[in-house]
Design a protein around this motif. Structure first.
Motif, short mmCIF file in Angstrom:
data_model
loop_
_atom_site.label_atom_id
_atom_site.label_comp_id
_atom_site.label_asym_id
_atom_site.label_seq_id
_atom_site.Cartn_x
_atom_site.Cartn_y
_atom_site.Cartn_z
N PRO A 1 0.79 -1.37 -0.08
CA PRO A 1 0.18 -0.04 0.00
C PRO A 1 0.76 1.19 -0.03
CG PRO A 1 -0.96 -1.71 1.49
CD PRO A 1 0.35 -2.25 1.02
N LYS A 2 2.03 1.14 0.45
CA LYS A 2 3.00 2.60 0.65
C LYS A 2 3.56 2.94 -0.93
CE LYS A 2 4.40 2.18 5.36
NZ LYS A 2 5.67 1.79 6.13
N TYR A 3 3.76 1.93 -1.76
CA TYR A 3 4.37 2.21 -3.00
C TYR A 3 3.68 1.95 -4.27
CZ TYR A 3 8.23 1.84 0.57
OH TYR A 3 9.00 1.94 1.47
N GLU A 4 3.99 2.56 -5.45
CA GLU A 4 3.21 2.41 -6.57
C GLU A 4 4.23 2.55 -7.63
OE1 GLU A 4 0.89 6.40 -7.41
OE2 GLU A 4 -0.33 5.02 -6.39
N VAL A 5 4.20 1.73 -8.63
CA VAL A 5 4.63 2.19 -10.01
C VAL A 5 3.81 1.96 -11.19
CG1 VAL A 5 6.54 1.30 -11.52
CG2 VAL A 5 6.92 1.21 -9.02
N GLN A 6 3.87 3.16 -12.22
CA GLN A 6 3.18 2.99 -13.24
C GLN A 6 4.46 3.08 -14.45
OE1 GLN A 6 0.63 5.75 -15.89
NE2 GLN A 6 -0.84 4.84 -14.39
N PHE A 7 4.23 2.27 -15.29
CA PHE A 7 5.24 2.40 -16.68
C PHE A 7 4.41 2.32 -18.03
CE2 PHE A 7 8.21 0.53 -19.81
CZ PHE A 7 9.14 1.35 -19.84
#
Length: 263
Positions: free
Chosen positions: A225-231
């Motif tokens: 829940p703390k981190y997110e990545v979008q590529f």
């Protein structure tokens, strides 16, 4: 397990960032943030720090002198109430190894409370500030009005942002619709398609060649829940659109709630 997840996140982020930096010689589109918004605002006393990066291996076909910079945006958004958040943006442009501060925006956003039981999510974002013209180096006060409508049905998600962009200096207004569809492959990963367009004045669209229409294949990864990545990798369909564009969004959430001391 938590340490392993955090390590994997940092390792993956570093790897993708290297891909972007390796394209510096063939650089980025003239856009500081490439994102379709979701309707929920951040929880109260929570902030998210995001770094938006985009780079274009091939710029617009109608620009022979396209300078190909890397665009970086630092976004800090904080939930101030149950249905209200405030965001701050700082824009930067890196061209031939030279860093330039390009301006800042502030963005309040309010969302429809879930207690209203609407059949879809809805919120309104109003963004304003100033951005420096990369050619004249003059600052222009500008604004963005972004209604946000979205809906999740099972593993399918759809978001529509019929956005209006305007300039206080030139009084020009442009319709810039954004759309996203994604499918949740699993709880931590989704794959989707995004669309970004600029058609010109909402009552008198520009000719098709002057308009920009970009389609992205995107992947969203939430390791915890703390981190997110979008590529994402995008392809333009008009002469004014970047032929190819690569974008990366890295985000980390922080809770400001004070933990109650155990009695």
């Amino acid at each position: 397990m938590a340490l392993l997840t955090q390590f994997n996140f940092k390792k993956l982020s570093f790897f993708i960032l290297l891909i972007l930096l390796n394209f510096q010689a063939i650089e980025a589109q003239e856009s500081y943030e490439v994102q379709v918004y979701t309707s929920p605002t951040l929880a109260k006393n929570t902030s998210i720090f995001e770094l938006h990066s985009n780079v274009s291996p091939n710029g617009p076909k109608n620009e022979s002198d396209f300078t190909h910079p890397i665009h970086e945006t630092l976004e800090i958004t904080t939930g101030l109430a149950d249905n209200f958040e405030l965001g701050f943006y700082m824009f930067a442009r890196i061209n031939n190894g030279t860093y330039n501060y390009m301006g800042s925006h502030i963005r309040p956003r309010i969302t429809v409370p879930t207690s209203w039981n609407w059949f879809m999510g809805a919120s309104l974002s109003v963004e304003g500030g100033f951005v420096k013209n990369e050619i004249t180096n003059e600052y222009d006060a500008d604004y963005e009005i972004r209604p946000i409508f979205d809906k999740t049905i099972g593993k399918n998600y759809l978001s529509i942002n019929p956005t209006l962009d305007g300039s206080f200096k030139t009084n020009e207004v442009a319709f810039s619709p954004n759309v996203k569809y994604s499918y949740a492959v699993n709880p931590k990963y989704s794959l989707g398609i995004e669309y970004y367009g600029v058609t010109g004045n909402p009552f008198k669209w520009n000719s098709f060649d002057i308009q920009t229409h970009q389609f992205y294949l995107v992947s969203d990864l939430t390791l915890n829940p703390k981190y997110e990545v979008q590529f994402g990798v995008g392809h333009g369909t008009t002469l004014s659109s970047d032929v190819w564009n690569i974008k990366l969004i890295l985000g980390q959430r922080v809770s400001w709630k004070n933990k109650k001391a155990k009695k």
